[in-house]
Design a protein around this motif. Structure first.
Motif, PDB file in Angstrom:
ATOM      1  N   ARG A 101      -5.650  -0.802  15.287  1.00 47.11           N
ATOM      2  CA  ARG A 101      -4.284  -0.748  15.833  1.00 47.11           C
ATOM      3  C   ARG A 101      -3.276  -0.304  14.789  1.00 47.11           C
ATOM      4  O   ARG A 101      -2.314   0.387  15.107  1.00 47.11           O
ATOM      5  CB  ARG A 101      -3.895  -2.112  16.414  1.00 47.11           C
ATOM      6  CG  ARG A 101      -4.579  -2.401  17.735  1.00 47.11           C
ATOM      7  CD  ARG A 101      -3.705  -3.224  18.639  1.00 47.11           C
ATOM      8  NE  ARG A 101      -4.309  -3.466  19.932  1.00 47.11           N
ATOM      9  CZ  ARG A 101      -3.643  -3.870  21.002  1.00 47.11           C
ATOM     10  NH1 ARG A 101      -2.345  -4.084  20.925  1.00 47.11           N
ATOM     11  NH2 ARG A 101      -4.256  -4.073  22.143  1.00 47.11           N
ATOM     12  N   GLU A 102      -3.477  -0.704  13.549  1.00 42.98           N
ATOM     13  CA  GLU A 102      -2.590  -0.249  12.483  1.00 42.98           C
ATOM     14  C   GLU A 102      -2.658   1.267  12.359  1.00 42.98           C
ATOM     15  O   GLU A 102      -1.627   1.943  12.217  1.00 42.98           O
ATOM     16  CB  GLU A 102      -2.974  -0.898  11.156  1.00 42.98           C
ATOM     17  CG  GLU A 102      -2.106  -0.473   9.990  1.00 42.98           C
ATOM     18  CD  GLU A 102      -2.394  -1.256   8.728  1.00 42.98           C
ATOM     19  OE1 GLU A 102      -1.509  -1.992   8.265  1.00 42.98           O
ATOM     20  OE2 GLU A 102      -3.533  -1.125   8.207  1.00 42.98           O
ATOM     21  N   ALA A 103      -3.860   1.817  12.417  1.00 38.73           N
ATOM     22  CA  ALA A 103      -4.035   3.261  12.312  1.00 38.73           C
ATOM     23  C   ALA A 103      -3.311   3.993  13.442  1.00 38.73           C
ATOM     24  O   ALA A 103      -2.591   4.972  13.211  1.00 38.73           O
ATOM     25  CB  ALA A 103      -5.524   3.611  12.314  1.00 38.73           C
ATOM     26  N   VAL A 104      -3.485   3.514  14.675  1.00 37.30           N
ATOM     27  CA  VAL A 104      -2.851   4.164  15.826  1.00 37.30           C
ATOM     28  C   VAL A 104      -1.350   3.960  15.782  1.00 37.30           C
ATOM     29  O   VAL A 104      -0.575   4.846  16.176  1.00 37.30           O
ATOM     30  CB  VAL A 104      -3.458   3.635  17.141  1.00 37.30           C
ATOM     31  CG1 VAL A 104      -2.774   4.262  18.348  1.00 37.30           C
ATOM     32  CG2 VAL A 104      -4.963   3.924  17.190  1.00 37.30           C
ATOM     33  N   ARG A 105      -0.899   2.817  15.318  1.00 36.73           N
ATOM     34  CA  ARG A 105       0.537   2.520  15.216  1.00 36.73           C
ATOM     35  C   ARG A 105       1.239   3.490  14.275  1.00 36.73           C
ATOM     36  O   ARG A 105       2.374   3.903  14.509  1.00 36.73           O
ATOM     37  CB  ARG A 105       0.701   1.073  14.720  1.00 36.73           C
ATOM     38  CG  ARG A 105       2.060   0.700  14.136  1.00 36.73           C
ATOM     39  CD  ARG A 105       3.123   0.606  15.204  1.00 36.73           C
ATOM     40  NE  ARG A 105       4.393   0.197  14.643  1.00 36.73           N
ATOM     41  CZ  ARG A 105       5.252   1.009  14.015  1.00 36.73           C
ATOM     42  NH1 ARG A 105       4.948   2.291  13.848  1.00 36.73           N
ATOM     43  NH2 ARG A 105       6.393   0.560  13.550  1.00 36.73           N
ATOM     44  N   LEU A 106       0.565   3.899  13.202  1.00 37.32           N
ATOM     45  CA  LEU A 106       1.222   4.658  12.148  1.00 37.32           C
ATOM     46  C   LEU A 106       0.985   6.166  12.195  1.00 37.32           C
ATOM     47  O   LEU A 106       1.895   6.944  11.927  1.00 37.32           O
ATOM     48  CB  LEU A 106       0.757   4.145  10.778  1.00 37.32           C
ATOM     49  CG  LEU A 106       1.206   2.740  10.372  1.00 37.32           C
ATOM     50  CD1 LEU A 106       0.477   2.311   9.099  1.00 37.32           C
ATOM     51  CD2 LEU A 106       2.713   2.692  10.163  1.00 37.32           C
ATOM     52  N   ALA A 107      -0.226   6.587  12.522  1.00 38.00           N
ATOM     53  CA  ALA A 107      -0.674   7.936  12.180  1.00 38.00           C
ATOM     54  C   ALA A 107      -0.350   8.990  13.221  1.00 38.00           C
ATOM     55  O   ALA A 107      -0.221   8.707  14.410  1.00 38.00           O
ATOM     56  CB  ALA A 107      -2.173   7.924  11.922  1.00 38.00           C
ATOM     57  N   GLN A 108      -0.271  10.218  12.754  1.00 36.20           N
ATOM     58  CA  GLN A 108      -0.317  11.376  13.634  1.00 36.20           C
ATOM     59  C   GLN A 108      -1.756  11.756  13.957  1.00 36.20           C
ATOM     60  O   GLN A 108      -2.029  12.335  14.997  1.00 36.20           O
ATOM     61  CB  GLN A 108       0.374  12.567  12.974  1.00 36.20           C
ATOM     62  CG  GLN A 108       1.877  12.423  12.789  1.00 36.20           C
ATOM     63  CD  GLN A 108       2.443  13.633  12.094  1.00 36.20           C
ATOM     64  OE1 GLN A 108       2.102  13.918  10.954  1.00 36.20           O
ATOM     65  NE2 GLN A 108       3.306  14.358  12.776  1.00 36.20           N
ATOM     66  N   ARG A 109      -2.645  11.426  13.020  1.00 38.29           N
ATOM     67  CA  ARG A 109      -4.061  11.744  13.204  1.00 38.29           C
ATOM     68  C   ARG A 109      -4.897  10.624  12.603  1.00 38.29           C
ATOM     69  O   ARG A 109      -4.607  10.149  11.504  1.00 38.29           O
ATOM     70  CB  ARG A 109      -4.395  13.086  12.533  1.00 38.29           C
ATOM     71  CG  ARG A 109      -5.830  13.534  12.669  1.00 38.29           C
ATOM     72  CD  ARG A 109      -5.952  15.055  12.451  1.00 38.29           C
ATOM     73  NE  ARG A 109      -5.330  15.513  11.233  1.00 38.29           N
ATOM     74  CZ  ARG A 109      -6.004  15.936  10.143  1.00 38.29           C
ATOM     75  NH1 ARG A 109      -7.331  15.951  10.156  1.00 38.29           N
ATOM     76  NH2 ARG A 109      -5.354  16.342   9.077  1.00 38.29           N
ATOM     77  N   VAL A 110      -5.917  10.196  13.339  1.00 40.68           N
ATOM     78  CA  VAL A 110      -6.832   9.153  12.875  1.00 40.68           C
ATOM     79  C   VAL A 110      -8.197   9.797  12.643  1.00 40.68           C
ATOM     80  O   VAL A 110      -8.734  10.468  13.534  1.00 40.68           O
ATOM     81  CB  VAL A 110      -6.958   8.000  13.895  1.00 40.68           C
ATOM     82  CG1 VAL A 110      -7.994   6.980  13.429  1.00 40.68           C
ATOM     83  CG2 VAL A 110      -5.599   7.327  14.102  1.00 40.68           C
ATOM     84  N   VAL A 111      -8.741   9.575  11.440  1.00 46.75           N
ATOM     85  CA  VAL A 111     -10.037  10.128  11.069  1.00 46.75           C
ATOM     86  C   VAL A 111     -11.002   8.963  10.870  1.00 46.75           C
ATOM     87  O   VAL A 111     -10.765   8.090  10.031  1.00 46.75           O
ATOM     88  CB  VAL A 111      -9.940  10.967   9.777  1.00 46.75           C
ATOM     89  CG1 VAL A 111     -11.316  11.485   9.373  1.00 46.75           C
ATOM     90  CG2 VAL A 111      -8.960  12.118   9.965  1.00 46.75           C
ATOM     91  N   LEU A 112     -12.076   8.943  11.650  1.00 46.45           N
ATOM     92  CA  LEU A 112     -13.057   7.864  11.592  1.00 46.45           C
ATOM     93  C   LEU A 112     -14.222   8.271  10.710  1.00 46.45           C
ATOM     94  O   LEU A 112     -14.849   9.316  10.915  1.00 46.45           O
ATOM     95  CB  LEU A 112     -13.567   7.544  13.001  1.00 46.45           C
ATOM     96  CG  LEU A 112     -14.672   6.487  13.105  1.00 46.45           C
ATOM     97  CD1 LEU A 112     -14.172   5.126  12.631  1.00 46.45           C
ATOM     98  CD2 LEU A 112     -15.197   6.405  14.533  1.00 46.45           C
ATOM     99  N   LEU A 113     -14.508   7.432   9.699  1.00 51.13           N
ATOM    100  CA  LEU A 113     -15.679   7.626   8.859  1.00 51.13           C
ATOM    101  C   LEU A 113     -16.820   6.767   9.363  1.00 51.13           C
ATOM    102  O   LEU A 113     -16.620   5.610   9.755  1.00 51.13           O
ATOM    103  CB  LEU A 113     -15.380   7.261   7.403  1.00 51.13           C
ATOM    104  CG  LEU A 113     -14.370   8.112   6.639  1.00 51.13           C
ATOM    105  CD1 LEU A 113     -14.319   7.672   5.183  1.00 51.13           C
ATOM    106  CD2 LEU A 113     -14.710   9.592   6.734  1.00 51.13           C
ATOM    107  N   SER A 114     -18.020   7.318   9.347  1.00 51.73           N
ATOM    108  CA  SER A 114     -19.202   6.551   9.701  1.00 51.73           C
ATOM    109  C   SER A 114     -19.530   5.581   8.568  1.00 51.73           C
ATOM    110  O   SER A 114     -19.005   5.688   7.455  1.00 51.73           O
ATOM    111  CB  SER A 114     -20.387   7.495   9.930  1.00 51.73           C
ATOM    112  OG  SER A 114     -20.708   8.176   8.727  1.00 51.73           O
ATOM    113  N   SER A 115     -20.422   4.626   8.845  1.00 53.01           N
ATOM    114  CA  SER A 115     -20.894   3.730   7.793  1.00 53.01           C
ATOM    115  C   SER A 115     -21.734   4.529   6.804  1.00 53.01           C
ATOM    116  O   SER A 115     -22.172   5.648   7.076  1.00 53.01           O
ATOM    117  CB  SER A 115     -21.690   2.586   8.400  1.00 53.01           C
ATOM    118  OG  SER A 115     -20.865   1.769   9.207  1.00 53.01           O
ATOM    119  N   ARG A 116     -21.981   3.924   5.650  1.00 57.59           N
ATOM    120  CA  ARG A 116     -22.581   4.656   4.536  1.00 57.59           C
ATOM    121  C   ARG A 116     -23.855   5.387   4.927  1.00 57.59           C
ATOM    122  O   ARG A 116     -24.714   4.804   5.586  1.00 57.59           O
ATOM    123  CB  ARG A 116     -22.874   3.701   3.368  1.00 57.59           C
ATOM    124  CG  ARG A 116     -21.615   3.296   2.624  1.00 57.59           C
ATOM    125  CD  ARG A 116     -21.962   2.695   1.284  1.00 57.59           C
ATOM    126  NE  ARG A 116     -20.729   2.303   0.578  1.00 57.59           N
ATOM    127  CZ  ARG A 116     -20.695   1.961  -0.706  1.00 57.59           C
ATOM    128  NH1 ARG A 116     -21.799   1.949  -1.418  1.00 57.59           N
ATOM    129  NH2 ARG A 116     -19.562   1.613  -1.271  1.00 57.59           N
TER     130      ARG A 116
END
Length: 262
Positions: A203-218
């Motif tokens: 929610r913090e990411a969506v609240r702030l960003a113009q673009r959200v980039v999701l990284l997979s686990s290691r």
């Protein structure tokens, strides 16, 4: 590809704050070598606010350190055409024996600002983060939220067009965090900064960003990106923020499950 950390004013486009080109990072040697980031390609445009999201341990902070120049990639290239980025950590890292203003002046001194100009500039930056009158306050006199505002002012004192933020609000209570979300959005809008913000809070990411980039686990790879077209100002409880957060959370859970199966 050869290991290269691009210097300012290289082939990275001038309309970008940072460009990552097939960046990978490993730690260790020989058979114990661990791949943390794998083939990351990512651009952040001038004035863009991008959030890097992922589960704990996916390499988000490692990626931020590479962009900051605190470490070098194992392979790939990182272009930062406008000079060294400013970096803000989860911990405020203020010097407790200095006042709020003197902490900011230290960054100004390192930047080469003349002594006579440092206090006026420190006071201007404190006013920008809504801490007018706090110049002479010691760190122990400040609340957690106020300390993070001073840390933000100190980062802004570096006069970089790229601000790197590594979970800077994670240790704060929900109300203080929400207030600082509003303040960061306001400052980003007023200054036209480019921001690369690391979080594991959807929610913090969506609240702030113009673009959200999701990284997979290691090893961390770019799993998916979302453009956030919800108009600012946003609230963390807004229906649009909630809907997109659910979608991203499902994708994040899928990445965590997929990692657990290997």
């Amino acid at each position: 590809m050869a290991t290269t950390l691009l210097a300012p004013h290289t082939e990275a486009p001038a309309d970008h704050a940072v460009r990552l080109d097939h960046v990978s990072k490993s730690f260790g040697r020989g058979g114990g070598r661990q791949l943390v980031l794998d083939d990351i390609s990512l651009d952040v445009a001038n004035g863009e606010f991008v959030c890097l999201l992922g589960a704990s341990g996916c390499g988000k902070s490692t990626l931020l350190n590479l962009v900051a120049g605190l470490d070098r990639p194992t392979s790939g290239e990182i272009g930062v055409p406008h000079g060294r980025p400013a970096l803000m950590f989860q911990e405020h890292a203020l010097f407790p024996w200095l006042t709020a203003g003197r902490n900011i002046e230290l960054a100004l001194r390192m930047r080469g600002v003349p002594k006579a100009d440092r206090r006026p500039e420190a006071e201007r930056l404190l006013e920008l983060v809504r801490l007018k009158g706090a110049y002479g306050k010691r760190v122990h006199e400040l609340s957690g939220g106020m300390r993070q505002r001073v840390a933000l002012a100190r980062a802004l004192a570096q006069d970089s067009n790229l601000l790197l933020m590594d979970e800077p609000f994670a240790a704060l209570d929900a109300i203080t965090r929400d207030v600082l979300h509003e303040e960061l959005t306001r400052i980003w809008t007023e200054t036209n900064l480019s921001v690369l913000f690391v979080t594991h809070n959807v929610r913090e990411a969506v609240r702030l960003a113009q673009r959200v980039v999701l990284l997979s686990s290691r090893p961390g790879r770019i799993a998916r990106e979302w453009q956030v077209d919800i108009p600012q100002p946003r609230r963390i409880e807004d229906a649009g923020v909630a809907r997109l957060s659910v979608e991203i959370t499902e994708q994040l859970r899928g990445e965590i499950r997929r990692h657990g199966q290997h």
